[in-house]
Every structure is written in C-alpha cells, then in structure tokens.
Motif scaffolding. Sequence first.
Motif, PDB file in Angstrom:
ATOM      1  N   LYS A  98       0.813  -1.213   0.000  1.00 43.77           N
ATOM      2  CA  LYS A  98       0.000   0.000   0.000  1.00 43.77           C
ATOM      3  C   LYS A  98       0.855   1.275   0.000  1.00 43.77           C
ATOM      4  O   LYS A  98       0.644   2.181  -0.815  1.00 43.77           O
ATOM      5  CB  LYS A  98      -0.927  -0.022   1.208  1.00 43.77           C
ATOM      6  N   LYS A  99       1.855   1.367   0.884  1.00 43.62           N
ATOM      7  CA  LYS A  99       2.673   2.578   0.972  1.00 43.62           C
ATOM      8  C   LYS A  99       3.493   2.787  -0.301  1.00 43.62           C
ATOM      9  O   LYS A  99       3.644   3.913  -0.771  1.00 43.62           O
ATOM     10  CB  LYS A  99       3.608   2.505   2.174  1.00 43.62           C
ATOM     11  N   ALA A 105       2.316   6.603  -6.942  1.00 43.46           N
ATOM     12  CA  ALA A 105       1.277   7.494  -7.455  1.00 43.46           C
ATOM     13  C   ALA A 105       1.685   8.949  -7.267  1.00 43.46           C
ATOM     14  O   ALA A 105       1.484   9.794  -8.158  1.00 43.46           O
ATOM     15  CB  ALA A 105      -0.054   7.214  -6.760  1.00 43.46           C
ATOM     16  N   ALA A 106       2.273   9.276  -6.120  1.00 44.74           N
ATOM     17  CA  ALA A 106       2.720  10.645  -5.864  1.00 44.74           C
ATOM     18  C   ALA A 106       3.854  11.028  -6.811  1.00 44.74           C
ATOM     19  O   ALA A 106       3.915  12.162  -7.306  1.00 44.74           O
ATOM     20  CB  ALA A 106       3.171  10.781  -4.412  1.00 44.74           C
ATOM     21  N   GLU A 112       4.052  14.380 -13.841  1.00 43.60           N
ATOM     22  CA  GLU A 112       3.075  14.963 -14.771  1.00 43.60           C
ATOM     23  C   GLU A 112       2.965  16.472 -14.568  1.00 43.60           C
ATOM     24  O   GLU A 112       2.882  17.242 -15.540  1.00 43.60           O
ATOM     25  CB  GLU A 112       1.707  14.316 -14.582  1.00 43.60           C
ATOM     26  N   LYS A 113       3.011  16.913 -13.314  1.00 41.94           N
ATOM     27  CA  LYS A 113       2.934  18.337 -13.003  1.00 41.94           C
ATOM     28  C   LYS A 113       4.176  19.072 -13.518  1.00 41.94           C
ATOM     29  O   LYS A 113       4.074  20.166 -14.073  1.00 41.94           O
ATOM     30  CB  LYS A 113       2.783  18.519 -11.503  1.00 41.94           C
ATOM     31  N   ALA A 114       5.350  18.440 -13.370  1.00 41.49           N
ATOM     32  CA  ALA A 114       6.593  19.045 -13.834  1.00 41.49           C
ATOM     33  C   ALA A 114       6.632  19.092 -15.366  1.00 41.49           C
ATOM     34  O   ALA A 114       7.153  20.040 -15.955  1.00 41.49           O
ATOM     35  CB  ALA A 114       7.785  18.271 -13.311  1.00 41.49           C
ATOM     36  N   ALA A 115       6.075  18.099 -16.030  1.00 41.14           N
ATOM     37  CA  ALA A 115       6.047  18.071 -17.489  1.00 41.14           C
ATOM     38  C   ALA A 115       5.071  19.104 -18.038  1.00 41.14           C
ATOM     39  O   ALA A 115       5.296  19.680 -19.108  1.00 41.14           O
ATOM     40  CB  ALA A 115       5.673  16.672 -17.975  1.00 41.14           C
ATOM     41  N   ALA A 116       3.990  19.352 -17.326  1.00 41.97           N
ATOM     42  CA  ALA A 116       2.982  20.305 -17.772  1.00 41.97           C
ATOM     43  C   ALA A 116       3.419  21.756 -17.546  1.00 41.97           C
ATOM     44  O   ALA A 116       3.041  22.652 -18.295  1.00 41.97           O
ATOM     45  CB  ALA A 116       1.662  20.035 -17.063  1.00 41.97           C
TER      46      ALA A 116
END
Length: 120
Positions: A98-99, A105-106, A112-116
């Motif tokens: 789980k961890k 996922a994080a 994705e945020k850095a690529a955008a």
Amino acid sequence: MSLKIRLARAGTKKRPVYHIVVADSRAPRDGRYIERLGYFNPLMEKDNADRLKLDLEKVKTWMGKGALPTDRVSRFLDAAGVLKRETRSNPEKSKPKKKAQERAAAATAAAEKAAAAPAA
C-alpha cells in the motif's frame, strides 16, 4: 505415521552440513530418524560433485512407502530426475504494498505536473 524425507542439520557453528533423512514428521529436526539417505553441503561450489550425495534407490523405495519430501528435498529430487516438481508462482507477492503504491502514485503525479509546467 507420516513420513518425511527432510534435512537434518549437522556440522559445527556457521559450518552447516545437512543429512538427508527419512523421519517421522513429529520427530525433532535433528533428532530421531529412520534412515539416512544422503547429505548436502551448502558451503561447496554448486558445480562440485560432492555438494550433494543421494542414494536414489533408497529414496524411491521410501517414496513408494508413502514418505513425502520437503520442498528443499523435492528440489534436489527434481534436479536428479526422480520427482517432477511444479514451479511455484505467486504474482500477488511481488506486487508493491500500500505505501509503495502511494509513493509511486505521488511520483507520477509530480512528474506529470513538472512536465505540464514548462509546456505552459
């Protein structure tokens, strides 16, 4: 009486040698056994002929009487061609817990945020 073909530890501290024995399943690991069938020395090289010695005729005789080999002994018997051992597969065991899934996922969200960000 349930019979097992199993390993019994011998040798000194940190220098193990294992006897391959037929024993009652209720007997202690290094305790009473019925007959000794061979030995296994894990400290020798894997290609050394003296690493594993088995009396295959005795093994076949005891298996005919109902003795069941343990997992490690069944590996030896499979390599010797006496017994066919099916390979074990547990795909659930190799999945991240789980961890680790949360961390992955994080990390993908951050990527994705850095690529955008440069594209905007």
